[in-house]
Design an enzyme around this catalytic site. Structure first.
Site, short mmCIF file in Angstrom:
data_model
loop_
_atom_site.label_atom_id
_atom_site.label_comp_id
_atom_site.label_asym_id
_atom_site.label_seq_id
_atom_site.Cartn_x
_atom_site.Cartn_y
_atom_site.Cartn_z
N TYR A 2 4.01 -79.45 58.61
CA TYR A 2 3.50 -79.95 59.89
C TYR A 2 4.36 -79.38 60.99
O TYR A 2 5.59 -79.38 60.89
CB TYR A 2 3.55 -81.48 59.91
CG TYR A 2 3.19 -82.12 61.22
CD1 TYR A 2 4.17 -82.75 62.01
CD2 TYR A 2 1.88 -82.13 61.70
CE1 TYR A 2 3.84 -83.36 63.21
CE2 TYR A 2 1.54 -82.73 62.90
CZ TYR A 2 2.53 -83.35 63.65
OH TYR A 2 2.20 -83.94 64.84
N LYS B 288 13.89 -82.99 68.12
CA LYS B 288 14.63 -84.11 67.52
C LYS B 288 16.11 -84.13 67.91
O LYS B 288 16.46 -84.43 69.05
CB LYS B 288 14.42 -84.11 66.01
CG LYS B 288 12.93 -84.31 65.62
CD LYS B 288 12.71 -84.32 64.13
CE LYS B 288 11.25 -84.23 63.75
NZ LYS B 288 10.51 -85.48 63.93
N ASP C 195 10.51 -73.07 61.67
CA ASP C 195 10.35 -74.32 62.40
C ASP C 195 11.45 -75.27 61.92
O ASP C 195 11.33 -75.90 60.87
CB ASP C 195 8.96 -74.91 62.15
CG ASP C 195 8.81 -76.25 62.86
OD1 ASP C 195 7.72 -76.86 62.76
OD2 ASP C 195 9.79 -76.71 63.50
#
Ligand code: KE4
Length: 431
Positions: free
Chosen positions: A144, A267, A239
């Site tokens: 994802y 994050k 990623d």
């Protein structure tokens, strides 16, 4: 455990917000029941509106690697807010954060701050297409990368939990340039690039997958991605929104010794405030507006409060030479404790972990480990759900899906981990 106030507040949320949440990952879709409404957090703990305390293994889905309420981050935010909240103009702090990224992740020669991991991956893909002049992109099922249209095909994370791998609203045109391959499948990648390599603008991959649960990329898989993209002039995007600063100071690329062309971050880079970033080789990054012709912009990109929290978090990491040893030891203690407790209760599990990431997989009868989306999707989701709620009632807050990753912080001490294992023992025995 009494969670009546949570129930009432969430009931009202359902009348105001779709599904009562501002992100589907929080909706308990994979485990059932009513989400816990949080009042505050401190250290390794969350406190809900009914006054219950939980050991937190979600940590805001990764950012809170220092634990909640770190005094260094709070002080940096307090100072920043005194000077103003947002200017929409360059600040020195943005230079500081960009130089920290370049220092900690040497493949990032230049970077651009955005406001989320989604913005980072969406921008990196547009940049790769603009830089190469090609249209096709490659992603992997179970991975994802945020909710940009071209990436919501066979997504992992909440989409997988909701069993809606292809989102409504994504047009065939937006999805048609995305090629979905199997994670950790070396021969599949070699065949694809032999046939279509010159068409492919970029490969985007979670080098350590966290959105089908924690599934580390096999070294030979990531090496093959690097070799094939090198050969075909395709941009390799790591990623590292989740793995960045979490599996090592320099992220997965440091652990594996593989240098991507672009890296996306989120994050931890914002210390819990909204920050994403993408960066990499200056030759590629110089294609981004206003220098180049690949457009990307953002009102609050590089916001002074967000950069203050990000800088304070990364500087705290850099100040502790044992930071990742501490994080890994906490995760290892958790993994070993859970494995032993499950075995004693005769429950078939695999705890897969690396650095500060881990997942407790309730394996199917046919699997001994999880290496890709098919093996992840065969896990016993109903058993996970039952275990999740037993932990929750025991004061332990796991991610609310079999396909998510648990996170540890530097304040998840031995005592905190042992407290968790004691609750887990009862939860395994109750299955
Ligand atoms: P955000 O747009 O949520 O900041 O980042 C998207 C993203 C990109 N890349 C990776 C590897 C990610 O894990 C994420 C977001 N992760 C999920 C948790 N699995 C965020 C939780 C949520 O969506 O609420």
């Amino acid at each position: 455990m009494n969670r009546e106030k949570s129930r009432q507040i969430f009931e009202e949320a359902l009348t105001l917000i779709p599904g009562g949440v501002n992100s589907p990952a929080r909706a308990f879709g994979g485990v059932g029941g009513v989400p816990v409404v949080i009042d505050r957090a401190e250290g390794a703990y969350l406190y809900d509106v009914d006054g219950n305390r939980y050991v937190d293994y979600v940590l805001s889905w990764g950012p809170m690697i220092l634990g909640h309420g770190d005094p260094r981050v709070k002080e940096a935010l307090a100072k920043a807010v005194e000077r103003g909240v947002s200017y929409g103009a360059p600040t020195e702090a943005e230079n500081r954060l960009a130089s920290l990224l370049a220092e900690m992740v040497p493949s990032i020669e230049k970077s651009r701050l955005v406001n989320s991991g989604t913005e980072a991956t969406m921008s990196a893909i547009r940049l790769a297409r603009g830089y190469t002049g090609r249209n096709k992109i490659v992603k992997f099922s179970g991975c994802y990368h945020g909710h940009a249209d071209s990436l919501l095909v066979a997504a992992g994370s909440a989409a997988a939990t909701l069993a809606v791998p292809d989102s409504l609203g994504v047009t065939p045109g937006a999805a048609s340039d995305t090629i979905v391959m199997q994670y950790n499948d070396v021969s599949g990648i070699e065949e694809l690039f032999a046939e279509r390599g010159r068409e492919i603008a970029c490969v985007i991959v979670e080098p350590v997958a966290g959105n089908m649960g924690c599934v580390p990329g096999a070294p030979e898989f990531l090496q093959a991605l690097r070799a094939e993209t090198e050969k075909s002039g395709t941009v390799l995007i790591f990623d590292e929104v989740m793995s960045g600063f979490r599996v090592a100071r320099g992220g997965a690329q440091e652990r594996y010794g593989i240098t991507p062309d672009l890296t996306t971050l989120g994050k931890i880079v914002g210390g819990g405030l909204p920050v994403g970033a993408y960066g990499g080789r200056a030759e590629i990054m110089n294609s981004v507006a206003p220098l180049g012709k690949v457009y990307q912009a953002g009102t609050l990109s590089g916001n002074p409060l967000a950069t203050a929290a990000g800088i304070a978090t990364l500087e705290a990491i850099n100040a502790d030479p044992n930071f990742y040893g501490t994080i890994s030891r906490a995760t290892e203690r958790l993994a070993k404790g859970l494995t032993t407790a499950a075995s004693a209760a005769g429950v078939k599990v695999a705890v897969q972990w690396i650095g500060g990431m881990s997942t407790l997989f309730f394996l199917s009868d046919t699997d001994e480990k999880v290496i890709d989306w098919p093996s992840a999707s065969r896990c016993e989701k109903a058993r996970f759900a039952k275990f999740f709620h037993a932990l929750l009632d025991g004061g332990v807050y796991f991610p609310c899906s079999q396909f998510e990753t648990m996170f540890t912080s530097v304040v998840h001490t031995d005592a905190v981990i042992d407290e968790t294992i004691a609750v887990a023992k009862d939860a395994f025995n109750a299955l």
